[in-house]
Enzyme design. Structure first.
Site, short mmCIF file in Angstrom:
data_model
loop_
_atom_site.label_atom_id
_atom_site.label_comp_id
_atom_site.label_asym_id
_atom_site.label_seq_id
_atom_site.Cartn_x
_atom_site.Cartn_y
_atom_site.Cartn_z
N GLY A 1 28.05 -1.21 -23.53
CA GLY A 1 26.74 -1.22 -24.20
C GLY A 1 25.70 -0.53 -23.33
N HIS B 1 18.41 -16.37 -11.67
CA HIS B 1 17.87 -15.24 -12.43
C HIS B 1 17.22 -15.80 -13.69
CE1 HIS B 1 17.38 -11.23 -13.77
NE2 HIS B 1 18.30 -11.26 -14.71
N1 APR Z 1 35.14 -7.47 -23.82
C1 APR Z 1 34.53 -6.29 -23.58
N2 APR Z 1 33.33 -5.98 -24.06
C2 APR Z 1 32.73 -6.87 -24.84
C3 APR Z 1 33.29 -8.12 -25.14
C4 APR Z 1 34.57 -8.41 -24.60
N3 APR Z 1 35.18 -9.57 -24.82
N4 APR Z 1 32.43 -8.79 -25.94
C5 APR Z 1 31.35 -8.01 -26.13
N5 APR Z 1 31.53 -6.84 -25.47
C6 APR Z 1 30.66 -5.68 -25.41
C7 APR Z 1 29.96 -5.38 -26.72
O1 APR Z 1 30.84 -4.79 -27.64
C8 APR Z 1 28.84 -4.45 -26.28
O2 APR Z 1 29.24 -3.10 -26.35
O3 APR Z 1 29.58 -5.88 -24.51
C9 APR Z 1 28.61 -4.85 -24.81
C10 APR Z 1 27.23 -5.40 -24.55
O4 APR Z 1 26.32 -4.37 -24.71
P1 APR Z 1 24.83 -4.54 -25.27
O5 APR Z 1 24.87 -5.37 -26.50
O6 APR Z 1 24.22 -3.18 -25.32
O7 APR Z 1 24.13 -5.44 -24.16
P2 APR Z 1 23.53 -4.94 -22.76
O8 APR Z 1 22.10 -4.64 -22.91
O9 APR Z 1 24.43 -3.92 -22.17
O10 APR Z 1 23.61 -6.31 -21.93
C11 APR Z 1 24.88 -6.83 -21.54
O11 APR Z 1 24.02 -7.78 -19.52
O12 APR Z 1 21.84 -7.87 -18.73
C12 APR Z 1 22.86 -8.57 -19.37
O13 APR Z 1 21.69 -10.16 -20.80
C13 APR Z 1 22.47 -8.98 -20.77
O14 APR Z 1 24.33 -10.45 -21.17
C14 APR Z 1 23.80 -9.16 -21.43
C15 APR Z 1 24.68 -8.10 -20.73
#
Ligand code: APR
Length: 309
Positions: A11, A176
């Site tokens: 993401g 955090h």
């Molecule tokens: N395995 C791999 N990837 C996964 C899984 C999993 N089981 N479940 C979800 N994902 C992926 C999603 O498909 C998505 O592409 O995790 C990604 C998360 O990306 P975003 O929704 O863009 O979130 P992001 O802003 O990157 O934040 C991710 O980091 O800072 C923290 O609070 C934030 O918990 C969040 C994490």
């Protein structure tokens, strides 16, 4: 240069992290893993196609499997859901605990010697989930939060003083979340105590803005949370490990009596090198700072008790 770094979650944070890792050539290979079909492959390919233009030789690939990530030196976990306006980091608890648990089991099998850096929120609790599920020693499981929170704090101080960010030294400790503890007594501008340069009201305002720095970005973005500064922070930790830099950075570490706390991940000053967490520095704190750190530890323990592993 390391051989391989895996970033789980392609993401906003994950993809930007992969980009920064490649642009700094911290590893020969960067592997992006995500559950969504096509997204890690597409972003991995797009990043690899930037390599000739940017001039890096890091080979990037994206996948839905853990096979290509086998034997990684570092695994960064960003998988999970991000905050939307009005949500606290703790609101992500159960969903992200389930995701991090599943990811950690894969990491344990595919990269048993990796150093794991957790980014998913609520950070301190997710770091604990990752440590428990991988069974890795505390030296190889760290949470990224303090570098980010300190980055925010330093940027606000530099702005208020109209000086270079490079000259602001500071540490933000604790969890955090809203209970994080910016250490005023260790904040300086090229060695000059910041209290000589800014009045208390201004400092209080900066500390308060730092505490809600993540929420400020969520409010602007509306559909997600911060990722440029978070990815920069995690890459600084990877760089310290990759080049055995022995950097002293605030990271979430599993405490075993340090600062009077045990059985909790909390942001403390850590020495990072090729072995991961090489030392926790215990610095003297004012009574107020010590009390604030204890309160922060309690704020991490509470959601921990709600997670079933
Ligand atoms: N395995 C791999 N990837 C996964 C899984 C999993 N089981 N479940 C979800 N994902 C992926 C999603 O498909 C998505 O592409 O995790 C990604 C998360 O990306 P975003 O929704 O863009 O979130 P992001 O802003 O990157 O934040 C991710 O980091 O800072 C923290 O609070 C934030 O918990 C969040 C994490």
């Amino acid at each position: 240069m390391l051989n391989k770094i895996t970033v789980v979650g392609a993401g906003n944070v994950g993809a930007t992290t992969a980009q920064r890792l490649a642009e700094k050539e911290l590893a020969r290979q960067v592997v992006l893993v995500d559950v969504i079909e096509g997204v890690p492959q597409g972003k991995g390919l797009d990043l690899w196609e930037s390599a000739p233009i940017e001039g890096y030789d890091t080979r990037l690939i994206g996948t839905n499997e853990y096979g290509p990530s086998e034997g990684s030196d570092i695994v960064v976990i960003t998988a999970g859901i991000a905050r939307k306006p009005g949500m606290s980091r703790d609101d992500l608890l159960n969903t992200n605990a389930g995701i991090v648990k599943q990811v950690a089991e894969h990491v344990k099998n595919s990269s048993p010697n990796a150093i794991v850096i957790v980014v998913s929120n609520p950070l301190d609790v997710m770091s604990w989930v990752a440590m428990k599920m991988t069974g890795f020693p505390r030296e190889r499981v760290l949470g990224m939060a303090g570098v980010l929170d300190t980055g925010r704090y330093r940027s606000f101080l530099a702005e208020a003083l109209d000086v270079s960010v490079r000259d602001i030294q500071a540490m933000v400790l604790g969890g955090h979340g809203d209970t994080m503890v910016p250490l005023l007594s260790y904040t300086s501008v090229s060695g000059i105590p910041v209290t000589q340069l800014l009045d208390q009201a201004k400092l209080d305002a900066i500390i308060s803005r730092t505490r809600s720095g993540g929420a400020e970005i969520v409010k602007y973005l509306k559909t997600g949370s911060a990722y440029y500064a978070p990815s920069a922070a995690v890459v600084q930790m990877c760089e310290a490990i990759a080049f055995d830099q022995k950097r002293v950075l605030p990271c979430a570490a599993w405490l075993q009596g340090e600062y009077g706390q045990s059985g909790v991940f909390l942001g403390v000053p850590c020495k990072l090198g090729r072995a991961g967490l090489e030392k926790i520095f215990e610095v003297s704190l004012t009574d107020d700072e010590r009390a604030a750190l204890a309160k922060s530890a309690d704020a991490v323990r509470e959601p921990m008790s709600a997670v079933q592993l």
